[in-house]
Write a protein that holds these residues in place. Structure first.
Motif, short mmCIF file in Angstrom:
data_model
loop_
_atom_site.label_atom_id
_atom_site.label_comp_id
_atom_site.label_asym_id
_atom_site.label_seq_id
_atom_site.Cartn_x
_atom_site.Cartn_y
_atom_site.Cartn_z
N LYS A 323 1.04 -16.74 30.74
CA LYS A 323 1.99 -16.67 29.62
C LYS A 323 1.48 -15.75 28.52
N ALA A 324 0.17 -15.76 28.29
CA ALA A 324 -0.40 -14.92 27.23
C ALA A 324 -0.27 -13.44 27.56
N SER A 325 -0.26 -13.11 28.85
CA SER A 325 -0.24 -11.69 29.23
C SER A 325 1.15 -11.16 29.52
N LEU A 326 2.16 -12.04 29.57
CA LEU A 326 3.51 -11.59 29.90
C LEU A 326 4.04 -10.56 28.91
N ARG A 327 3.78 -10.78 27.62
CA ARG A 327 4.32 -9.87 26.60
C ARG A 327 3.82 -8.44 26.81
N GLY A 328 2.55 -8.32 27.25
CA GLY A 328 2.01 -6.98 27.47
C GLY A 328 2.70 -6.22 28.59
N LEU A 329 3.29 -6.96 29.55
CA LEU A 329 3.95 -6.30 30.67
C LEU A 329 5.29 -5.67 30.28
N ASP A 330 5.77 -5.96 29.07
CA ASP A 330 6.97 -5.28 28.58
C ASP A 330 6.74 -3.76 28.56
N LEU A 331 5.48 -3.36 28.41
CA LEU A 331 5.16 -1.92 28.39
C LEU A 331 5.63 -1.25 29.67
N ILE A 332 5.49 -1.95 30.81
CA ILE A 332 5.91 -1.37 32.08
C ILE A 332 7.41 -1.13 32.08
N LEU A 333 8.16 -2.09 31.54
CA LEU A 333 9.61 -1.93 31.46
C LEU A 333 9.98 -0.76 30.56
N GLU A 334 9.29 -0.62 29.43
CA GLU A 334 9.57 0.47 28.50
C GLU A 334 9.38 1.83 29.14
N GLU A 335 8.42 1.91 30.05
CA GLU A 335 8.15 3.18 30.73
C GLU A 335 9.09 3.43 31.90
N GLY A 336 10.02 2.50 32.12
CA GLY A 336 11.04 2.71 33.15
C GLY A 336 10.59 2.38 34.56
N LEU A 337 9.44 1.71 34.72
CA LEU A 337 8.97 1.33 36.05
C LEU A 337 9.50 -0.05 36.42
N ASN A 338 9.54 -0.32 37.71
CA ASN A 338 9.98 -1.62 38.22
C ASN A 338 8.75 -2.49 38.43
N VAL A 339 8.77 -3.71 37.90
CA VAL A 339 7.58 -4.55 37.97
C VAL A 339 7.92 -5.92 38.56
N GLU A 401 14.48 -9.42 24.13
CA GLU A 401 13.54 -8.40 23.64
C GLU A 401 12.98 -7.59 24.80
N SER A 402 12.63 -8.26 25.88
CA SER A 402 12.08 -7.56 27.05
C SER A 402 13.13 -6.67 27.69
N ILE A 403 14.32 -7.21 27.94
CA ILE A 403 15.36 -6.44 28.62
C ILE A 403 15.78 -5.24 27.78
N SER A 404 15.81 -5.38 26.47
CA SER A 404 16.26 -4.30 25.60
C SER A 404 15.34 -3.09 25.64
N LYS A 405 14.14 -3.26 26.18
CA LYS A 405 13.19 -2.15 26.25
C LYS A 405 13.34 -1.33 27.53
N ILE A 406 14.17 -1.79 28.46
CA ILE A 406 14.38 -1.06 29.71
C ILE A 406 15.24 0.17 29.43
N PRO A 407 14.76 1.38 29.74
CA PRO A 407 15.51 2.59 29.38
C PRO A 407 16.75 2.83 30.23
N ASP A 408 16.77 2.36 31.49
CA ASP A 408 17.89 2.63 32.38
C ASP A 408 19.02 1.65 32.13
N ALA A 409 20.23 2.16 31.86
CA ALA A 409 21.37 1.31 31.47
C ALA A 409 21.79 0.37 32.60
N ILE A 410 21.81 0.87 33.84
CA ILE A 410 22.24 0.03 34.96
C ILE A 410 21.26 -1.11 35.19
N THR A 411 19.96 -0.81 35.13
CA THR A 411 18.96 -1.86 35.30
C THR A 411 19.08 -2.91 34.20
#
Length: 679
Positions: A323-339, A401-411
């Motif tokens: 749970k403590a590390s989940l917030r940091g994984l938002d970075l992957i979403l921001e960069e447009g990668l699938n995690v 907050e997490s979903i809003s950081k995903i750059p791709d509109a369809i995703t």
């Protein structure tokens, strides 16, 4: 040591630019060329172009360009000789180097010195592990207990640092390494005792097993070291400090060994520690890297993104740690990668579990147990919130907050739908909350920018017009995301205004670099037929013109010298020119950002003539436009002088010159088929 010119030429001819660049980034076919996201700057849309026929690369985003050698120099941050050595090693070319002058030795790149020292240290630690009594009894025994075989130990170049205070440093100094280089490489420590000349020097790593850390190309850039005996005064793991060649936020352990597998499997497994990576490799799972216990960084994510857009995080922590590390994984979403995320049975980690069930069963376990990040996060947080409505509301906001950081509109839309079902909420509610979140981020960034501007500091890279919204404003989510993503765009830099003449000079040079050796006509002379090349024709037509742009005059000097000697240089001469300015400009000339598809004529039966098919006409018009531009410049200069002179005879002389230029201008315009205006 100096590399002979014939060896340099052999390296340049042997190095396949696609093969070289594929070591650092995954290239995808587009027409005759290949593209990728540029490894030199952050971008979401590929603008990095590789031309395999020409053997060159060009980024239309940041402007970097060159051949295989230049690419290695840029990506590794090394000098020309070291880049040649890098390619010679890759292609098994034997180097017979000559002695360098004292000046050449003095100017050797500092980064190259660090690489050499680090490589020497790696070999020293390997030798101690496999050949010294202490290394075999302590270090080698530890690796064998972990189940690592000799092949794995050699593949990851594992080693051992002796318990002695200065075994490595003393040995390196005997081999003529400078203590300053050893310090800068993070290998030795010098403790100055009251500025005495006999300051104490000792090894950074002592009585530890050694894990070399490689960069993408396989160079050792740092070390991780694990202590084996219980000592509360010593950290379990000790890593190299930050150096000129090692920045831990930019590095992933195992990326060199894993990059091809990540590309082929199209997914990277992300684990925490060195031994997790090594155990999985030995079990046949080679697309795995580690963040080495540090928090995941944007640079590390982008490094993975060069080879695949998919990451599966293999967690070995408890529920609280996850749970403590989940917030940091938002970075992957921001960069447009699938995690995706995958956890293991209690008490197991990737290392222990793969040794327990084997490689194939481990792969199958990941395939069935890995869950997309958004779903995983929602389930974990909802379970923790229980029936508390306030905590559940907090979970909803965090998910948005997490979903809003995903750059791709369809995703984003897919995850909004999925989360709405999990939360039992209308999808519109989540989208409205997301709009609110993005507006808040933009407002905050705007405030920061305004504060910086008041301090006369460079502003953040915010797009024009982005600022506070009125209460009545309710732009849709796509507009908000587009505005926010504009923050990463560089602030436009105003370029010096170019003259019309400079564009014509550029067109002239471009044509000669592309087609200068092409024969456009054959004439009969006393000694027989003579082929006239494009370069010979165009240079003979402009013998009296001195280009005003220094770069293009430099090209013109080369063209004229070649014409006098009747030895016309081809395109490759310019693309591999030793002058970096000439090389980069030549690459710009031959690089097409949007080449016409080869299928255009096949599919639509529409033929688009290319300039190469009508070079004689193209060259003639190019020369005419150049002459007209020079003539226009002279007319402009005369008009300027007319406003300055006061003597009647001088004015009359200038008017006569102007009328002569005017007649020339009209004649050139008529031949070009254009209408003359002004003057």
């Amino acid at each position: 040591m100096r590399i002979p010119q014939e060896t340099v030429q052999l390296i340049q001819e042997t190095a396949d630019i696609v093969d070289v660049i594929n070591d650092y980034v995954t290239l995808k076919k587009r027409g005759a060329n290949l593209i990728a996201c540029c490894p030199f700057h952050n971008e979401k849309t590929p603008s990095f172009n590789v031309n395999p026929v020409r053997g060159i690369f060009k980024c239309f985003g940041c402007g970097k360009a060159g051949d295989s050698v230049k690419f290695i120099m840029e990506i590794e941050g090394i000098g020309y000789p070291e880049a040649l050595r890098h390619l010679a090693k890759k292609y098994g070319i034997e180097l017979k180097e000559t002695e360098q002058t004292p000046e050449e030795i003095q100017s050797q790149n500092e980064r190259e010195s660090l690489y050499i020292a680090l490589d020497y240290a790696k070999k020293f630690y390997q030798e101690q592990l496999l050949q010294s009594d202490e290394g075999q009894s302590i270090g080698l025994s530890y690796f064998q207990e972990r189940g690592f075989n000799r092949q794995t130990i050699q593949q990851f170049e594992l080693g051992y640092a002796l318990e002695s205070w200065d075994a490595f440093t003393k040995n390196a100094l005997q081999q003529k390494f400078r203590i300053e280089v050893l310090e800068k490489a993070g290998l030795s420590i010098r403790r100055d005792l009251d500025s005495r000349p006999d300051a104490r020097v000792f090894d950074r790593f002592r009585a530890r097993v050694i894990f070399p850390i490689h960069n993408v190309s396989g160079k050792v850039i740092a070390f991780g070291a694990r202590i084996l005996k219980a000592d509360k005064n010593q950290p379990k793991y000790l890593n190299s400090p930050e150096t000129e060649v090692y920045h831990k936020s930019n590095v992933l352990y195992g990326i060199y060994q894993a990059k091809n597998a990540i590309r082929n499997e199209d997914v990277a497994y992300l684990v925490e520690g060195y031994t997790d990576v090594i155990s999985l490799h030995q079990s046949g799972i080679t697309n795995v890297v580690a963040s080495s216990g540090t928090a995941l960084t944007v640079e590390q994510i982008r490094l993975i993104g060069r080879f695949s857009q998919n990451i599966t995080v293999l967690y070995d922590g408890d529920a609280a740690g996850i749970k403590a590390s989940l917030r940091g994984l938002d970075l992957i979403l921001e960069e447009g990668l699938n995690v995706k995320l995958c956890t293991f049975p209690e008490g197991e980690d990737p290392d222990s579990y793969v040794r327990k069930i084997g490689g194939e069963a481990f792969r199958q376990y990941i395939k069935t147990q890995a869950v997309d990040f958004i779903r995983f996060k929602a389930e974990v947080l909802l379970q923790d919130a229980g029936n508390d409505p306030f905590r559940k509301a907090g979970v909803i906001k965090e998910m948005v907050e997490s979903i809003s950081k995903i750059p791709d509109a369809i995703t984003r839309q897919v995850f909004f739908q999925q989360t709405a079902r999990l939360m039992d909420l209308p999808e519109e509610t989540l989208v409205a909350e997301a709009n609110k979140r993005v507006r808040e981020r933009i407002k905050n960034d705007t405030k920061v920018r305004e504060k910086q501007e008041r301090k006369s500091e460079p502003p953040l890279d915010l797009p024009p017009g982005v600022g506070a919204f009125s209460p009545d404003d309710e732009p849709d989510f796509a507009e908000l995301m587009a505005a926010e993503q504009g923050q990463s765009a560089p602030v436009p830099v105003s370029k010096p205004k170019r003259t019309p003449l400079s564009y014509q000079e550029e067109a002239f040079c471009r044509l000669l670099i592309l087609y200068g050796t092409t024969v456009i006509e054959t004439e009969t002379r006393e000694d027989g037929p003579h082929d006239i090349t494009l370069m010979e024709y165009m240079v003979s037509q402009t013998y009296d013109l001195d280009f005003q742009t220094p770069l293009y005059q430099l090209f013109m000097d080369i063209f004229r010298a070649a014409t006098q000697q009747e030895a016309y240089p081809d395109t490759n001469f310019f693309l591999s020119h030793s002058d970096a300015i000439i090389q980069e400009a030549s690459i710009d000339f031959v690089s097409e950002r949007h080449p016409l598809s080869e299928n255009w004529e096949k599919m639509h039966e529409i033929y688009i003539p290319h300039e190469r098919d009508q070079l004689d006409k193209v060259a003639h018009r190019c020369v005419l436009r150049l002459k007209k531009s020079f003539n226009d410049q002279r007319m402009h200069d005369i008009k300027q002088r007319l406003t300055e002179v006061t003597q009647a005879n001088e004015q009359e002389e200038l008017l006569m010159q102007f009328m002569k230029m005017k007649r020339i201008d009209q004649a050139l315009a008529k031949e070009l088929g254009i209408v003359v205006t002004g003057y």
